[in-house]
Write a protein that holds these residues in place. Sequence first.
Motif, PDB file in Angstrom:
ATOM      1  N   THR A 172      25.110  85.757  14.234  1.00  0.00           N
ATOM      2  CA  THR A 172      25.018  84.478  14.930  1.00  0.00           C
ATOM      3  C   THR A 172      26.016  84.437  16.087  1.00  0.00           C
ATOM      4  O   THR A 172      26.709  85.410  16.361  1.00  0.00           O
ATOM      5  CB  THR A 172      25.294  83.309  13.962  1.00  0.00           C
ATOM      6  N   THR A 173      26.094  83.302  16.747  1.00  0.00           N
ATOM      7  CA  THR A 173      26.921  83.169  17.953  1.00  0.00           C
ATOM      8  C   THR A 173      28.339  82.685  17.651  1.00  0.00           C
ATOM      9  O   THR A 173      29.015  82.152  18.531  1.00  0.00           O
ATOM     10  CB  THR A 173      26.249  82.202  18.942  1.00  0.00           C
ATOM     11  N   SER A 174      28.800  82.883  16.436  1.00  0.00           N
ATOM     12  CA  SER A 174      30.179  82.520  16.108  1.00  0.00           C
ATOM     13  C   SER A 174      31.144  83.479  16.805  1.00  0.00           C
ATOM     14  O   SER A 174      30.976  84.694  16.737  1.00  0.00           O
ATOM     15  CB  SER A 174      30.406  82.570  14.594  1.00  0.00           C
ATOM     16  N   VAL A 175      32.155  82.933  17.453  1.00  0.00           N
ATOM     17  CA  VAL A 175      33.109  83.728  18.213  1.00  0.00           C
ATOM     18  C   VAL A 175      34.142  84.327  17.259  1.00  0.00           C
ATOM     19  O   VAL A 175      34.847  83.602  16.564  1.00  0.00           O
ATOM     20  CB  VAL A 175      33.801  82.876  19.290  1.00  0.00           C
ATOM     21  N   GLY A 176      34.230  85.660  17.244  1.00  0.00           N
ATOM     22  CA  GLY A 176      35.169  86.321  16.357  1.00  0.00           C
ATOM     23  C   GLY A 176      36.551  86.482  16.951  1.00  0.00           C
ATOM     24  O   GLY A 176      37.522  86.731  16.237  1.00  0.00           O
ATOM     25  N   GLY A 177      36.656  86.340  18.258  1.00  0.00           N
ATOM     26  CA  GLY A 177      37.938  86.487  18.935  1.00  0.00           C
ATOM     27  C   GLY A 177      37.782  86.254  20.426  1.00  0.00           C
ATOM     28  O   GLY A 177      36.688  86.403  20.977  1.00  0.00           O
ATOM     29  N   VAL A 178      38.860  85.860  21.066  1.00  0.00           N
ATOM     30  CA  VAL A 178      38.858  85.603  22.511  1.00  0.00           C
ATOM     31  C   VAL A 178      39.977  86.435  23.137  1.00  0.00           C
ATOM     32  O   VAL A 178      41.142  86.341  22.736  1.00  0.00           O
ATOM     33  CB  VAL A 178      39.080  84.107  22.829  1.00  0.00           C
ATOM     34  N   MET A 179      39.617  87.267  24.100  1.00  0.00           N
ATOM     35  CA  MET A 179      40.603  88.113  24.770  1.00  0.00           C
ATOM     36  C   MET A 179      41.360  87.326  25.839  1.00  0.00           C
ATOM     37  O   MET A 179      40.782  86.460  26.503  1.00  0.00           O
ATOM     38  CB  MET A 179      39.905  89.324  25.397  1.00  0.00           C
ATOM     39  N   GLU A 180      42.633  87.640  25.981  1.00  0.00           N
ATOM     40  CA  GLU A 180      43.474  86.923  26.944  1.00  0.00           C
ATOM     41  C   GLU A 180      43.080  87.239  28.381  1.00  0.00           C
ATOM     42  O   GLU A 180      42.551  88.310  28.676  1.00  0.00           O
ATOM     43  CB  GLU A 180      44.948  87.272  26.723  1.00  0.00           C
ATOM     44  N   ASP A 181      43.343  86.258  29.250  1.00  0.00           N
ATOM     45  CA  ASP A 181      43.090  86.404  30.690  1.00  0.00           C
ATOM     46  C   ASP A 181      41.639  86.746  30.987  1.00  0.00           C
ATOM     47  O   ASP A 181      41.337  87.552  31.870  1.00  0.00           O
ATOM     48  CB  ASP A 181      44.011  87.464  31.297  1.00  0.00           C
ATOM     49  N   ALA A 188      38.624  79.094  29.880  1.00  0.00           N
ATOM     50  CA  ALA A 188      37.777  77.915  29.678  1.00  0.00           C
ATOM     51  C   ALA A 188      38.153  77.154  28.414  1.00  0.00           C
ATOM     52  O   ALA A 188      37.716  76.010  28.219  1.00  0.00           O
ATOM     53  CB  ALA A 188      36.314  78.335  29.619  1.00  0.00           C
ATOM     54  N   GLY A 189      38.950  77.761  27.533  1.00  0.00           N
ATOM     55  CA  GLY A 189      39.390  77.078  26.316  1.00  0.00           C
ATOM     56  C   GLY A 189      38.571  77.404  25.089  1.00  0.00           C
ATOM     57  O   GLY A 189      38.674  76.714  24.064  1.00  0.00           O
ATOM     58  N   LEU A 190      37.769  78.474  25.147  1.00  0.00           N
ATOM     59  CA  LEU A 190      36.997  78.878  23.982  1.00  0.00           C
ATOM     60  C   LEU A 190      37.944  79.436  22.914  1.00  0.00           C
ATOM     61  O   LEU A 190      38.907  80.140  23.233  1.00  0.00           O
ATOM     62  CB  LEU A 190      35.983  79.951  24.395  1.00  0.00           C
ATOM     63  N   LEU A 191      37.678  79.120  21.650  1.00  0.00           N
ATOM     64  CA  LEU A 191      38.565  79.516  20.560  1.00  0.00           C
ATOM     65  C   LEU A 191      37.824  80.342  19.516  1.00  0.00           C
ATOM     66  O   LEU A 191      36.595  80.240  19.375  1.00  0.00           O
ATOM     67  CB  LEU A 191      39.169  78.281  19.878  1.00  0.00           C
ATOM     68  N   LYS A 192      38.582  81.142  18.788  1.00  0.00           N
ATOM     69  CA  LYS A 192      38.020  81.891  17.677  1.00  0.00           C
ATOM     70  C   LYS A 192      37.455  80.907  16.649  1.00  0.00           C
ATOM     71  O   LYS A 192      38.102  79.920  16.291  1.00  0.00           O
ATOM     72  CB  LYS A 192      39.102  82.751  17.027  1.00  0.00           C
ATOM     73  N   GLY A 193      36.246  81.173  16.181  1.00  0.00           N
ATOM     74  CA  GLY A 193      35.602  80.280  15.224  1.00  0.00           C
ATOM     75  C   GLY A 193      34.623  79.319  15.862  1.00  0.00           C
ATOM     76  O   GLY A 193      33.805  78.713  15.166  1.00  0.00           O
ATOM     77  N   ASP A 194      34.699  79.147  17.186  1.00  0.00           N
ATOM     78  CA  ASP A 194      33.717  78.321  17.883  1.00  0.00           C
ATOM     79  C   ASP A 194      32.329  78.936  17.748  1.00  0.00           C
ATOM     80  O   ASP A 194      32.176  80.165  17.723  1.00  0.00           O
ATOM     81  CB  ASP A 194      34.059  78.207  19.371  1.00  0.00           C
ATOM     82  N   LYS A 195      31.322  78.094  17.682  1.00  0.00           N
ATOM     83  CA  LYS A 195      29.947  78.582  17.643  1.00  0.00           C
ATOM     84  C   LYS A 195      29.226  78.075  18.889  1.00  0.00           C
ATOM     85  O   LYS A 195      29.174  76.866  19.145  1.00  0.00           O
ATOM     86  CB  LYS A 195      29.233  78.100  16.391  1.00  0.00           C
ATOM     87  N   ILE A 196      28.704  79.000  19.676  1.00  0.00           N
ATOM     88  CA  ILE A 196      27.970  78.648  20.899  1.00  0.00           C
ATOM     89  C   ILE A 196      26.533  78.352  20.496  1.00  0.00           C
ATOM     90  O   ILE A 196      25.794  79.249  20.078  1.00  0.00           O
ATOM     91  CB  ILE A 196      28.036  79.792  21.924  1.00  0.00           C
TER      92      ILE A 196
END
Length: 245
Positions: free
Chosen positions: A15-24, A30-38
């Motif tokens: 699914t579209t759950s975010v597993g991690g967000v890379m810096e820079d 944009a403020g997307l966080l780990k665990g967010d679901k698009i």
Amino acid sequence: SSDLLIFMIGIPTLTTSVGGVMEDTPAFKAGLLKGDKIVAIDDQEIWRWEDMTAIIQKSAEKQLRLKIDRNGEELYLDIVPERKTIETPLRTMEVGRIGIEVSDDPLDYRNEYHNPVKAIWLGTKDAFEITKGFFYGLTIFFQGKVDAKDMVAGPIGIYKLGEKMAHLGFRQFLWFIGFISINLAIINLLPIPILDGGQILFFLIELVRGKPLSIRTREFAQVVGLALLMSLMVFAIYSDLIRTY
């Protein structure tokens, strides 16, 4: 047949759950966080990871509005994928990237079920993709872009891969069986004497010449084909031992 069964009993789909967000990266800024679901992009609802990445990859430097589910709270984020150049052995591509990673949480997979008719279509499509990947591998091998020992696997390598797939679940193991079966079928149809593909080649030559090759010629070709296969098997086992030990 294994692919057909997989698509009917349900295939685990990321699914579209975010597993991690890379810096820079655009996602980080944009403020997307780990665990967010698009859950939607530009009002187009999505739930498969591959559908989401397809939209992002073709939207380099174009603003996208992402609808996010964050712990049950709905919010919107505007994000502009950055343009990235990806080099493959066959071509160079430019795609959009936002800097997010897939989730490794089993709960972020959903079983996707299909009726028999669609399962047949999807199984056929999957078999075609595996076949295409086989010949892609041959192409980059003959171009000298990959090491030969990374292209083949013998009994040890197949066993270890099968063991990993079995630990991932019955469906993944079933897919692996189908993958191996398709690759073996393709190899069997290659124009190598002693294989079925070699026999087809002999029949085609006979069709063009109007008469079969001599028995001596065919026996010699069979010996050469057997030597090639035995050499390939020895090399595959050697590669397995190098990777394992």
